[in-house]
Structure formats: structure tokens, C-alpha cells
Design a protein around this motif. Structure first.
Motif, PDB file in Angstrom:
ATOM      1  N   GLY A 187      27.459  55.841  22.107  1.00  0.00           N
ATOM      2  CA  GLY A 187      27.107  56.875  23.076  1.00  0.00           C
ATOM      3  C   GLY A 187      25.810  57.588  22.764  1.00  0.00           C
ATOM      4  N   ILE A 188      25.380  57.574  21.504  1.00  0.00           N
ATOM      5  CA  ILE A 188      24.132  58.257  21.149  1.00  0.00           C
ATOM      6  C   ILE A 188      22.939  57.548  21.769  1.00  0.00           C
ATOM      7  CG2 ILE A 188      22.601  58.774  19.198  1.00  0.00           C
ATOM      8  CD1 ILE A 188      24.876  59.628  17.604  1.00  0.00           C
ATOM      9  N   GLN A 189      23.015  56.242  21.908  1.00  0.00           N
ATOM     10  CA  GLN A 189      21.894  55.515  22.506  1.00  0.00           C
ATOM     11  C   GLN A 189      21.654  55.974  23.944  1.00  0.00           C
ATOM     12  OE1 GLN A 189      20.063  53.584  20.712  1.00  0.00           O
ATOM     13  NE2 GLN A 189      21.366  53.457  18.892  1.00  0.00           N
ATOM     14  N   LYS A 190      22.742  56.145  24.718  1.00  0.00           N
ATOM     15  CA  LYS A 190      22.593  56.627  26.091  1.00  0.00           C
ATOM     16  C   LYS A 190      22.066  58.051  26.106  1.00  0.00           C
ATOM     17  CE  LYS A 190      26.442  53.766  27.725  1.00  0.00           C
ATOM     18  NZ  LYS A 190      27.772  53.774  28.390  1.00  0.00           N
ATOM     19  N   LEU A 191      22.573  58.892  25.190  1.00  0.00           N
ATOM     20  CA  LEU A 191      22.116  60.281  25.150  1.00  0.00           C
ATOM     21  C   LEU A 191      20.655  60.370  24.750  1.00  0.00           C
ATOM     22  CD1 LEU A 191      23.525  63.059  25.602  1.00  0.00           C
ATOM     23  CD2 LEU A 191      23.642  63.253  23.121  1.00  0.00           C
ATOM     24  N   SER A 192      20.230  59.538  23.812  1.00  0.00           N
ATOM     25  CA  SER A 192      18.833  59.574  23.382  1.00  0.00           C
ATOM     26  C   SER A 192      17.898  59.153  24.509  1.00  0.00           C
ATOM     27  CB  SER A 192      18.639  58.671  22.169  1.00  0.00           C
ATOM     28  OG  SER A 192      18.926  57.326  22.499  1.00  0.00           O
ATOM     29  N   ALA A 193      18.327  58.181  25.309  1.00  0.00           N
ATOM     30  CA  ALA A 193      17.488  57.768  26.439  1.00  0.00           C
ATOM     31  C   ALA A 193      17.350  58.885  27.465  1.00  0.00           C
ATOM     32  CB  ALA A 193      18.083  56.517  27.088  1.00  0.00           C
TER      33      ALA A 193
END
Length: 476
Positions: A187-193
Motif C-alpha cells: 500500500g505504500i507504493q500507491k500512497l507514495s505515487a
């Protein structure tokens, strides 16, 4: 960056760092601070206890001291971590006049309103209370030039993604964002984007490996014997101890039992008022109490150097929380020990933790904690994948719960013998499945007993007929 005499750090901050004995930066600080001072967005992951607070605190304080119009916002998942970061920023700022505000749940709005009326340039808080003040229009983020999200994985676990999106609507589009985490869920990848622009990706060490100076011990014990084993471990070990349990109620109950057994213990969980939580942490930090019984509210960011042992009385439901739990010991290069009480009911959770620590164990299909697969007695067979045919009737189930099956023994395959459920009785009379045992209507269909006709089962008293009260005579 070899030391903290890096160009761009203000002299006031350098004086504070020298007073705090910050001489050599840690790996995450060495990688993050130059990029953050250059204005880059950063997504950094590092093990617990590696100095992430200073890695984002030094660039943020530098930005605020260098530009009088810049404000900073730091979002954290728990009140304890927010208070700890607030105190760290106070030590970084030193004698410089930079107003700050701490906005967390459990504190009265009046006191926080007084802080906000002083126009704080650094706001530190939890997403829920920050949103409350934004909705009340007591907080403005229009001048926020740098945003810090710490322990992002924990924020996602706690369901803060919706509140983070609500806060982002009040932030200016042109800003710098720093995101830090000890683990890296998907989920961090989506949040970082969503929040970062061309971020610099920094990974220091393995995000799924605890610090090397933590000795991990596993003790197999069943639940009824855990408390006696805990007493034995507390007797033979020295120093401060954190005992992690599953629920708030069990934390309070264990604290009472430990006090009765002569131990200086206290409990920490989410149901305590904020002033009570602050007092518990302060007593544990001053070593007034030796044993802290806590839920996962203490698994993140609690930086107390004298913690020598972490005991996992109950294993965490989330494997990533195991790394954060045992990271409360062995801080800043010290050594510590993590003791894990493992019951047979927690085998699935321990396997998930092992797969997280050693990804090479992922040859077998992972089983989610709490799933029925992998429980003793479920889908146990003799195939190569250890999954057998599921029985049509549970072993040991009462005969009345077994399914109806027809056995055909004649040549034409007709059912000549049956396994029936035992005939149910009603008022002493049998109500079987055969037509001869049933009351039949003229067309042959089953018929319920007609109690009104007087055919009442033996042993059941007749129901009294309700009598209506006589109607009063009309008044003349």
C-alpha cells in the motif's frame, strides 16, 4: 555527509546537535539529510532504532529556520510517537524562537487552541485530531512547505488513508514531502505515487530484518502455562522489560497479577486517557516501574534506551508488527533480547513471521493468520501437498448432525437401506420420516397436529382460552 557540519545546516541547529552529542550520522541520516536539504521528495525505509526522527527533523528545522514564511507538518500514527517527536524537535530547536503545536487525541481542544493562536510554524500530530482542527477552521496549512509522514505502514494498517486524503486537500500543491517507514507493504507504493513527486528512494539495511544485536529466543508453551513461565523469565532477567499482549483487558489483568506477585508493573493501551498514558511512559522511562505490559500501541517509536528485554506473551496478528515490537530493545547500537512465547494455537502466526524474516521460506503457499486452513484437524490428508479430501461429516460429531446418506445394495441401484437421523419426539410422540409414523392428510401430505380439534400430545396442558372483559353498558 560524514558529520553534522554539513553546508546548509544553520548554526543554531549545529549547536543543539553538539549539545545532544550528535557527532556521526547514522546510515539513514547520511543518505536522507543531503537529499532533503536539496529539496527532493524522499521515500526512506530503515530498521527501527536507526535515527529516522533526526533524518527528517534536521531538514525540517533547517527549512523553518532558513525561511521565516515556511511552515512544517509532521503526521504520526500514535499519540506516544507524536509526543516523542515533539520532544525531539524541542531539543533540536533549542533556544531558537520557533513556536510549535502538538495536536493529538485525548487532549482538550482549549489547550490546543491556545497553541494554534500562537501561529505555530511546526505542527506535529495524529491525522484524526489534525482533521478535527481543519474542520473547525482553527488550523491553517496554507503555508506548509514541508510535509513529513512517519511510520506510514502503521498509518495504513490503522485505516488513516482516508484521513490523509482529507488533510491533503488543505495543503498547497507545491511542497516537499518526506515519507519514512520501517517496513514496506504494497500500500505504500500507491500512497507514495499520490503524495510524492519524483522521490529519491532510500533503503538502509533489510526492511524485513531486525537489528543484528537483538537475540531472539522462542519458548514453546501452552496458554495456561504462559503466566508461570513469565514469572520465571522475570526472575532470571535483569533490566526493564516490555511484555506485549493481545488485548487491552489482558494488559490490565496482567498488570494487577504482576503487582500481586511483587513486580513493579504498569499497563499501556489505547483506552487510557492521554495524561495517564504520559504518566505511565514517564514512570517507565524513569525506571519507577520495571515491567510495562502493553498492546501494539507501544510497538512503534517508543525510544527508551534502558529496555533490555521484549517478551511477546502473545504473537502479533500482523507479521510486520513483530519487527516493530522487538525493535523497542537494542536501541542506538545497544544489545537486547526478544523472548517469544509460542503456543500450538499460534503456529500459523509464527510461520508468517518466519516467512517475513526469511523470504526463501516462501516455497510453500502462505497461510493467512486466522484462516481455517492450517488449523489442526482441518484438511489433513496424505497427499504431497498435505491437503486431503474434506470429510462429509465431522469426526466425533453427534449422529443427529450427520448427513442423510442412501446405501444401494441391489443390482438396479435402488436404495434399500437408509441412514436416518434419529426420530424427533414431540410431547412424547415420535415424529419420524416414514409415512406410517406421520399424521397424513387425505391427499397423503404430512399434516401438523391440530391442537384445536383436541388431538393434543399427552403431557401438554391445554392452553387457556382468553376471555374478553364484558363490555360496559352504554350510559343513558
Amino acid at each position: 555527509m560524514q558529520d553534522f557540519n554539513f553546508p546548509g545546516i544553520p548554526s543554531e541547529l549545529k549547536v543543539s546537535l553538539t549539545r545532544l552529542r550528535f557527532t556521526e550520522p547514522t546510515p539513514v541520516q547520511r543518505e536522507t539529510i543531503p537529499l532533503a536539504l536539496a529539496g527532493r521528495d524522499v521515500l526512506a525505509t530503515a530498521q527501527t532504532g536507526t535515527g529516522k526522527t533526526a533524518a527528517f527533523g534536521i531538514p525540517l528545522v533547517t527549512k523553518v529556520l532558513s525561511d521565516t514564511q515556511s511552515h512544517g507538518l509532521v503526521l504520526l500514527p500514535t499519540r506516544e510517537l507524536a509526543l516523542q517527536v515533539y520532544q525531539a524537535f524541542q531539543s533540536f530547536i533549542g533556544k531558537a524562537k520557533v513556536p510549535m503545536a502538538l495536536l493529538v487525541g485525548g487532549e482538550c481542544y482549549t489547550r490546543q487552541g491556545n497553541q494554534l493562536r500562537a501561529n505555530p510554524r511546526i505542527v506535529i500530530g495524529t491525522p484524526g485530531r489534525i482533521n478535527d482542527h481543519l474542520n473547525r477552521k482553527t488550523l491553517s496549512l496554507a503555508n506548509t512547505r514541508i510535509l513529513v509522514l512517519d511510520e506510514v505502514d502503521r498509518m495504513l494498517d490503522m485505516g488513516f488513508s482516508i484521513q490523509l486524503d482529507a488533510i491533503a486537500k488543505f495543503l498547497p500543491e507545491v511542497r516537499q514531502t518526506l515519507m519514512f517507514s520501517a517496513t514496506l507493504p504494497s500500500g505504500i507504493q500507491k500512497l507514495s505515487a499520490k503524495y510524492l513527486t519524483d522521490p529519491a528512494r532510500i533503503t538502509v539495511g533489510s526492511v524485513h530484518t531486525p537489528a543484528a544485536n537483538i537475540k531472539q529466543t522462542r519458548l514453546k508453551v501452552e496458554d495456561p502455562d504462559k503466566y508461570n513461565l513469565l514469572l520465571e523469565e522475570l526472575e532470571v532477567r535483569q533490566g526493564s522489560v516490555i511484555v506485549f499482549v493481545k488485548t487491552k483487558r489482558s494488559a490490565d489483568a496482567m498488570m494487577v497479577k504482576l503487582k500481586k506477585n511483587g513486580h513493579k508493573a504498569d499497563a499501556l493501551h489505547g483506552d487510557l486517557r492521554q495524561n495517564k498514558r504520559n504518566r505511565v511512559i514517564a514512570d517507565f522511562r524513569k525506571q519507577t516501574s520495571r515491567v510495562l505490559v502493553a498492546t501494539d500501541v507501544a510497538a512503534r517509536g517508543l525510544d527508551i534506551p534502558h529496555i533490555s528485554h521484549v517478551i511477546n506473551y502473545n504473537l502479533p496478528q500482523n507479521p510486520e508488527d513483530y519487527i516493530h515490537r522487538i525493535g523497542r530493545t537494542a536501541r542506538a547500537g545497544a544489545s537486547g533480547e526478544a523472548v517469544n512465547f509460542l503456543s500450538s494455537a499460534e503456529t500459523v502466526q509464527w510461520r508468517a513471521i518466519e516467512r517475513l524474516l526469511d523470504p526463501s521460506l516462501k516455497d510453500t503457499k502462505p497461510v493467512k493468520p486466522g484462516s481455517r486452513k492450517g488449523r489442526p484437524g482441518f484438511l489433513q490428508g496424505k497427499g504431497p501437498d498435505r491437503r486431503g479430501e474434506r470429510s462429509s461429516a465431522r469426526p466425533g460429531a453427534p449422529k443427529a448432525l450427520r448427513p442423510f446418506r442412501a446405501k444401494s445394495s441391489s443390482a438396479d441401484g435402488s436404495a434399500d437401506s437408509h441412514e436416518r437421523r434419529p426420530a424427533r419426539t414431540f410431547g412424547g410422540q415420535s415424529r419420524g420420516r416414514d409415512a406410517s409414523e406421520r399424521r397424513l392428510s387425505p391427499n397423503g401430505s404430512p399434516k401438523r397436529p391440530n391442537f384445536r380439534s383436541g388431538s393434543r400430545p399427552e403431557g401438554r396442558p391445554p392452553r387457556a382460552k382468553a376471555r374478553s372483559a364484558p363490555r360496559p353498558a352504554p350510559a343513558r
